[in-house]
Design a protein around this motif. Structure first.
Motif, PDB file in Angstrom:
ATOM      1  N   LEU A 208     -74.952 -12.008 -57.434  1.00 13.98           N
ATOM      2  CA  LEU A 208     -73.511 -12.123 -57.629  1.00 13.98           C
ATOM      3  C   LEU A 208     -72.756 -11.177 -56.697  1.00 13.98           C
ATOM      4  N   PHE A 209     -73.378 -10.037 -56.381  1.00 11.34           N
ATOM      5  CA  PHE A 209     -72.721  -9.093 -55.478  1.00 11.34           C
ATOM      6  C   PHE A 209     -72.661  -9.641 -54.057  1.00 11.34           C
ATOM      7  N   THR A 210     -73.599 -10.502 -53.701  1.00 13.89           N
ATOM      8  CA  THR A 210     -73.539 -11.146 -52.392  1.00 13.89           C
ATOM      9  C   THR A 210     -72.308 -12.033 -52.308  1.00 13.89           C
ATOM     10  N   GLU A 211     -72.031 -12.751 -53.386  1.00 16.01           N
ATOM     11  CA  GLU A 211     -70.838 -13.600 -53.444  1.00 16.01           C
ATOM     12  C   GLU A 211     -69.568 -12.767 -53.303  1.00 16.01           C
ATOM     13  N   VAL A 212     -69.538 -11.634 -53.996  1.00 13.48           N
ATOM     14  CA  VAL A 212     -68.376 -10.741 -53.907  1.00 13.48           C
ATOM     15  C   VAL A 212     -68.238 -10.198 -52.493  1.00 13.48           C
ATOM     16  N   ASP A 213     -69.349  -9.752 -51.943  1.00 15.78           N
ATOM     17  CA  ASP A 213     -69.346  -9.119 -50.629  1.00 15.78           C
ATOM     18  C   ASP A 213     -68.861 -10.085 -49.546  1.00 15.78           C
ATOM     19  N   GLU A 214     -69.355 -11.326 -49.575  1.00 17.70           N
ATOM     20  CA  GLU A 214     -68.960 -12.296 -48.563  1.00 17.70           C
ATOM     21  C   GLU A 214     -67.471 -12.603 -48.656  1.00 17.70           C
ATOM     22  N   ALA A 215     -66.972 -12.755 -49.872  1.00 18.60           N
ATOM     23  CA  ALA A 215     -65.540 -13.035 -50.047  1.00 18.60           C
ATOM     24  C   ALA A 215     -64.704 -11.851 -49.575  1.00 18.60           C
ATOM     25  N   GLN A 216     -65.153 -10.628 -49.858  1.00 15.07           N
ATOM     26  CA  GLN A 216     -64.421  -9.432 -49.422  1.00 15.07           C
ATOM     27  C   GLN A 216     -64.372  -9.352 -47.900  1.00 15.07           C
ATOM     28  N   LYS A 217     -65.494  -9.595 -47.270  1.00 17.60           N
ATOM     29  CA  LYS A 217     -65.553  -9.483 -45.817  1.00 17.60           C
ATOM     30  C   LYS A 217     -64.695 -10.546 -45.144  1.00 17.60           C
ATOM     31  N   LEU A 218     -64.721 -11.751 -45.666  1.00 21.64           N
ATOM     32  CA  LEU A 218     -63.907 -12.809 -45.080  1.00 21.64           C
ATOM     33  C   LEU A 218     -62.422 -12.529 -45.286  1.00 21.64           C
ATOM     34  N   LEU A 219     -62.074 -11.998 -46.449  1.00 22.91           N
ATOM     35  CA  LEU A 219     -60.676 -11.669 -46.718  1.00 22.91           C
ATOM     36  C   LEU A 219     -60.184 -10.574 -45.786  1.00 22.91           C
ATOM     37  N   VAL A 220     -61.035  -9.586 -45.518  1.00 20.60           N
ATOM     38  CA  VAL A 220     -60.664  -8.513 -44.583  1.00 20.60           C
ATOM     39  C   VAL A 220     -60.362  -9.091 -43.213  1.00 20.60           C
ATOM     40  N   ALA A 221     -61.150 -10.073 -42.788  1.00 21.79           N
ATOM     41  CA  ALA A 221     -60.976 -10.648 -41.460  1.00 21.79           C
ATOM     42  C   ALA A 221     -59.732 -11.531 -41.376  1.00 21.79           C
ATOM     43  N   VAL A 222     -59.410 -12.204 -42.468  1.00 24.60           N
ATOM     44  CA  VAL A 222     -58.292 -13.152 -42.459  1.00 24.60           C
ATOM     45  C   VAL A 222     -56.959 -12.460 -42.718  1.00 24.60           C
ATOM     46  N   ASP A 223     -56.971 -11.489 -43.624  1.00 23.06           N
ATOM     47  CA  ASP A 223     -55.730 -10.811 -44.011  1.00 23.06           C
ATOM     48  C   ASP A 223     -55.697  -9.405 -43.421  1.00 23.06           C
TER      49      ASP A 223
END
Length: 377
Positions: A208-223
């Protein structure tokens, strides 16, 4: 008084009725023609200039592809192929954006207060952006249109950046909630003495932390203006530490007290206890002698009895039975969860004692299997 009735032998309709009918028919045909004409008009995104105006790069991630069926390819197959090509192009655009942003020094300043794990994850993320084309963006919209004149099929994939940001924020919140619920479940299992189940639940929570981590990293790149609060970095680190502490605690936390009294007539039979310990050790547990400190207490009493002797020529075969009673108690609840009796027959040409040992060879695996199944529940 006489009434005169006019007759219309030819059943003719008034002239104004025929005119109305003709007018309605004309309007209906015009409406159908208009709808058909509009149906053939290409969408705005089909035009390159209009596409750039309506879906500017500053607000959207987009992908476009067009072509025609090749060979005997069916139209729906070609449409699916071109939609997929548009999707890949849109994802590639996101990937390039991610790569550019993750290598930007300003990003580190944005996250200057986040330490350790996330900063390391960002470095790892930068090195793995080449595979980002495989990421799934469920909010990506894909449309298609076919030119009725030329047969050309066009496909357009797009997602608004603000929509992507909003959905990523929601995804992080949902994923964090799932992690919290999983860890609460682990705590409940530990409290009720179900440590094997707790360990399994804790291990299942790790992805589940992989799911969180991927979403966090993508959000950092987009926003560009994302904050730690939005990323929920502090809560993520707290939950990670909590989970790792649980995993460490549960690694060999299961404690079992085995009390075995097994004999083969006048000789003890220690192999039953040793084989039982060997079977249970695969679960990852510690064996204790004090029942009060154990999660499970296993009591086994096994004795042998003579059955008969069969002579065949100069050879005599001795047969014996081993009777074993077993009880399993769960310390956390004080409940005796299992109680049963097993009987197994053995034979040997030497004596009854050897026949009893032969019976134990068949009995021991059965008892071990029962204990494993009960402890794992």
């Amino acid at each position: 008084m006489k009434y005169s009735i006019s007759k219309n032998p030819k059943n003719e309709q008034p002239k104004n009725y025929n005119m109305k009918k003709t007018l309605l028919t004309s309007l209906f045909c015009w409406a159908i023609a208009t709808v058909a004409a509009f149906a053939q008009l290409p969408p705005a995104w089909y035009d390159h200039d209009l596409r750039r105006i309506d879906y500017p790069d500053s607000e959207y991630f987009t992908g476009y592809a067009e072509g025609a069926p090749t060979g005997s390819e069916r139209q729906e197959v070609a449409t699916h192929r071109l939609k997929d090509a548009a999707r890949v192009e849109a994802l590639s655009t996101i990937r390039i954006h991610v790569k550019n942003n993750t290598t930007n020094n300003a990003l580190s300043q944005t996250l200057r207060s986040s330490e350790g794990t996330f900063r390391q994850s960002m470095r790892e993320f930068t090195s793995s952006t080449t595979t980002m084309v495989d990421m799934k963006i469920p909010w990506l919209q894909i449309e298609s249109w076919r030119d009725p004149q030329t047969g050309t099929i066009a496909a357009f994939a797009y997602v608004k950046k603000s929509t992507l940001i909003r959905q990523l924020e929601k995804q992080i919140t949902v994923a964090i909630t799932k992690v919290e619920m999983s860890l609460d479940q682990v705590d409940q299992l530990i409290a009720t003495g179900q440590k094997l189940q707790a360990r399994s639940a804790a291990e299942k929570a790790l992805p589940l932390f992989t799911e969180v981590d991927e979403a966090q990293k993508l959000l950092v790149a987009v926003d560009t203006y994302v904050t730690e609060e939005t990323l929920m970095l502090s809560k993520t680190r707290t939950l990670q530490q909590r989970l790792m502490a649980m995993v460490t605690q549960l690694k060999n936390a299961l404690t079992i007290c085995i009390k075995v009294h097994a004999t083969a007539f006048d000789s003890p039979y220690p192999a039953l206890q040793e084989e039982l310990k060997g079977a249970l050790s695969q679960l990852g547990c510690n064996f204790v002698t004090d029942p009060s400190t154990a999660d499970w207490v296993i009591d086994i009493s096994a004795t042998a009895r003579e059955y008969n002797k069969v002579a065949t020529g100069n050879i005599s075969t001795y047969f014996a039975y081993v009777d074993a009673t077993i009880s399993i108690t769960k310390t956390a609840t004080g409940q005796r969860v299992y109680e049963n009796m097993f009987t197994e027959k053995g034979g040997h040409t030497h004596n009854y004692q050897q026949a009893a040992r032969d019976a134990y060879k068949y009995l021991t695996p059965k008892i071990s299997q029962v204990v494993r199944e009960q402890v794992k529940q």
